[in-house]
Scaffold this active site. Structure first.
Site, PDB file in Angstrom:
ATOM      1  N   GLU A 173       0.841  -1.213   0.000  1.00  0.00           N
ATOM      2  CA  GLU A 173       0.000   0.000   0.000  1.00  0.00           C
ATOM      3  C   GLU A 173       0.870   1.254   0.000  1.00  0.00           C
ATOM      4  OE1 GLU A 173      -2.912  -0.473   3.161  1.00  0.00           O
ATOM      5  OE2 GLU A 173      -4.159  -1.673   1.831  1.00  0.00           O
ATOM      6  N   GLU A 362      -5.397  -8.407  -1.381  1.00  0.00           N
ATOM      7  CA  GLU A 362      -6.112  -8.270  -0.099  1.00  0.00           C
ATOM      8  C   GLU A 362      -7.563  -7.937  -0.377  1.00  0.00           C
ATOM      9  OE1 GLU A 362      -4.657  -5.673   2.987  1.00  0.00           O
ATOM     10  OE2 GLU A 362      -2.571  -6.094   2.462  1.00  0.00           O
TER      11      GLU A 362
HETATM   12  C1  BG6 Z   1      -4.490  -3.171   4.650  1.00  0.00           C
HETATM   13  C2  BG6 Z   1      -3.148  -3.617   5.146  1.00  0.00           C
HETATM   14  O1  BG6 Z   1      -4.516  -1.792   4.704  1.00  0.00           O
HETATM   15  O2  BG6 Z   1      -5.615  -3.480   5.380  1.00  0.00           O
HETATM   16  C3  BG6 Z   1      -3.182  -4.769   6.136  1.00  0.00           C
HETATM   17  O3  BG6 Z   1      -2.270  -3.914   4.084  1.00  0.00           O
HETATM   18  C4  BG6 Z   1      -4.339  -4.576   7.074  1.00  0.00           C
HETATM   19  O4  BG6 Z   1      -1.942  -4.832   6.779  1.00  0.00           O
HETATM   20  C5  BG6 Z   1      -5.635  -4.582   6.261  1.00  0.00           C
HETATM   21  O5  BG6 Z   1      -4.390  -5.522   8.088  1.00  0.00           O
HETATM   22  C6  BG6 Z   1      -6.898  -4.477   7.082  1.00  0.00           C
HETATM   23  O6  BG6 Z   1      -6.825  -3.406   7.982  1.00  0.00           O
HETATM   24  P1  BG6 Z   1      -7.072  -3.645   9.539  1.00  0.00           P
HETATM   25  O7  BG6 Z   1      -6.798  -2.358  10.178  1.00  0.00           O
HETATM   26  O8  BG6 Z   1      -8.496  -4.072   9.661  1.00  0.00           O
HETATM   27  O9  BG6 Z   1      -6.120  -4.696   9.929  1.00  0.00           O
END
Ligand code: BG6
Length: 463
Positions: A173, A362
């Protein structure tokens, strides 16, 4: 749904070293920026004193339990697992001449375990952490010398794992440094925009150097970037809203433009000028940036809306970005708006713009789970979320978009990035640990585990 996913589609899941491994000082590991934020990206930056502890110090103890976890991923039929290498396991302070052998050996063991089941690694070089030594002694990415330290680290791991890892990503990111400068580029949160863009420039140059090194050392491999795919819609069809939306989408597409095209897009000149932002870009840097990525990867959790008059609306916070809520969408328990069609739209936007293969690295739903008296966890909400999104991935493939794979976020429960919570669970596999760090760390299959196994086994036909 039938026949939409390509035959060698890379189904799997994604985690990050600092959110799963724990063992934060084992085998010579140095402190990373993540270790200094025990409450997560939104938490304070605190010096680590002897006796201090934080939930990430143990996380889900993947460092020791990875054989059990990989076996569970294999049971679901994973073709691919995305994780990151903790830079501080390899170069504990960041500026050493020689790497830490014990750290390198850990990832050898991990990749060998994955290979037993035919699970391909997709490895992020830097996922929300860098050696704190580089921040303390050099000023993080604000200092040009960090480029060379990163290149040494990248070349070291490419050489070491070239026969085991064929898919790489540079910075997780990368666009979020604009919103979380300490996590992204090791700068104090109050840094001004010139300092942040200068640090980002150094990181973009370092990313291009890693791409070049990967092409030299792992010629049959592929290396991509990684964007937070925060696609924005105009709140209305008012032309002012539309223009503001284009401007805000360029805030993040800028990173992809540099990494995929090899030069700064023209619109940044005006942006820098009008905002009084000075960035030193040398001719050598321009040359370096020409080494472009092979594919685009991104995270997608939510979309958002933009208006030219934001003061008239309340904004909602995602993990990083503030957005105006979309009145047509429902939200998760954490206020993230759920928009499966937005994923199809985003895939088309990125493919139209870059004409490079895309990898969704993701996507997922953070939710509270309940363990029933019989031990079962019936996470239908997670199944629905993922199913709806994957249906839209299939639609995008049918639109002609080239999609290499899909790794859902947190296939096993892990520590959340924004607030370091365990209770915000993404997994198909439950981990017995709470926000205070209590629990046996026992792993347990949720209902979604069997759903995802069927999706993979049928190559998406069961969706
Ligand atoms: C993304 C990141 O922004 O979102 C992850 O690359 C992160 O590292 C994921 O865990 C979800 O966000 P969160 O705050 O719910 O863990």
């Amino acid at each position: 749904m039938n026949g939409k996913f390509p035959q060698h589609f890379l189904w799997g899941g994604a985690v990050a070293a600092n959110q799963v491994e724990g063992a934060y000082q084992a085998d010579g590991k140095g402190l990373s920026t993540s270790d200094l934020q025990p409450q997560g990206i939104f938490g304070a930056i605190t010096p680590r004193m002897p006796g201090d502890s934080g939930i990430k110090d143990v996380a889900i103890d993947f460092y020791h339990r990875y054989p059990e976890d990989i076996a569970l991923f294999a049971e679901m039929g994973f073709k691919c697992l995305r994780t990151s290498i903790a830079w501080t396991r390899i170069f504990p302070q960041g500026d050493e001449e020689t790497p830490n052998e014990a750290g390198l050996a850990f990832y050898d063991r991990l990749f060998d375990e994955m290979a037993k089941y035919g699970i391909q690694p997709l490895i992020t070089l830097s996922h929300y952490e860098m050696p704190y030594g580089l921040v303390k002694n050099y000023g993080g990415w604000g200092d040009r010398r960090t480029i060379a330290f990163f290149e040494r680290y990248a070349r070291t791991v490419f050489e070491r794992y070239k026969h085991k890892v064929k898919h790489w990503l540079t910075f997780n990111e990368i666009n979020m440094s604009l919103h979380a400068p300490f996590t992204g580029v090791g700068l104090p949160p109050e840094s001004d925009r010139s300092a942040i863009y200068q640090a980002i420039h150094h990181q973009l140059v370092a990313s291009a150097k890693a791409v070049k090194a990967c092409h030299e050392i792992v010629p049959e491999g592929k290396i991509g970037n990684m964007l937070l795919g925060g696609i924005l819609y105009p709140l209305s069809c008012r032309p002012e809203d539309l223009l503001e939306t284009q401007r805000q989408n360029r805030d993040w597409l800028f990173f992809g433009d540099v990494q995929a095209r090899g030069y700064y897009p023209a619109y940044m000149q005006r942006f820098f000028r009008e905002n009084g932002i000075q960035v030193e870009i040398t001719n050598e840097d321009r040359q370096t940036l020409r080494e472009t990525i092979d594919f685009i990867s991104f995270s997608y959790y939510m979309s958002g809306c933009v208006t030219a008059d934001p003061e008239q609306y309340e904004t909602a916070r995602g993990n990083i970005l503030d957005m105006v809520p979309n009145p047509h969408l429902a939200s998760s328990e954490w206020g993230w708006q759920i928009d499966p069609i937005g994923l199809r739209y985003l895939l088309n936007v990125l493919y139209d713009r870059y004409q490079k293969p895309l990898f969704i690295v993701e996507n997922g739903l953070g939710a509270k789970d309940r363990v029933e008296a019989d031990g079962s966890i019936n996470d239908d909400y997670r199944i629905n979320y993922l199913n709806d999104h994957l249906v839209q991935v299939a639609e995008a493939i049918d639109d002609g978009v080239e999609v290499m794979g899909y790794t859902s976020w947190g296939p096993i429960d892990l520590v959340s990035a924004s607030k370091a919570e365990m209770s915000k669970r993404y997994g198909f596999i439950h981990v017995d640990r709470d926000d205070a760090g209590n629990g046996s760390l026992e792993r347990r299959r949720k209902k979604s585990f069997y759903w995802y196994r069927d999706v993979i086994h049928s190559n998406g036909a069961s969706l």
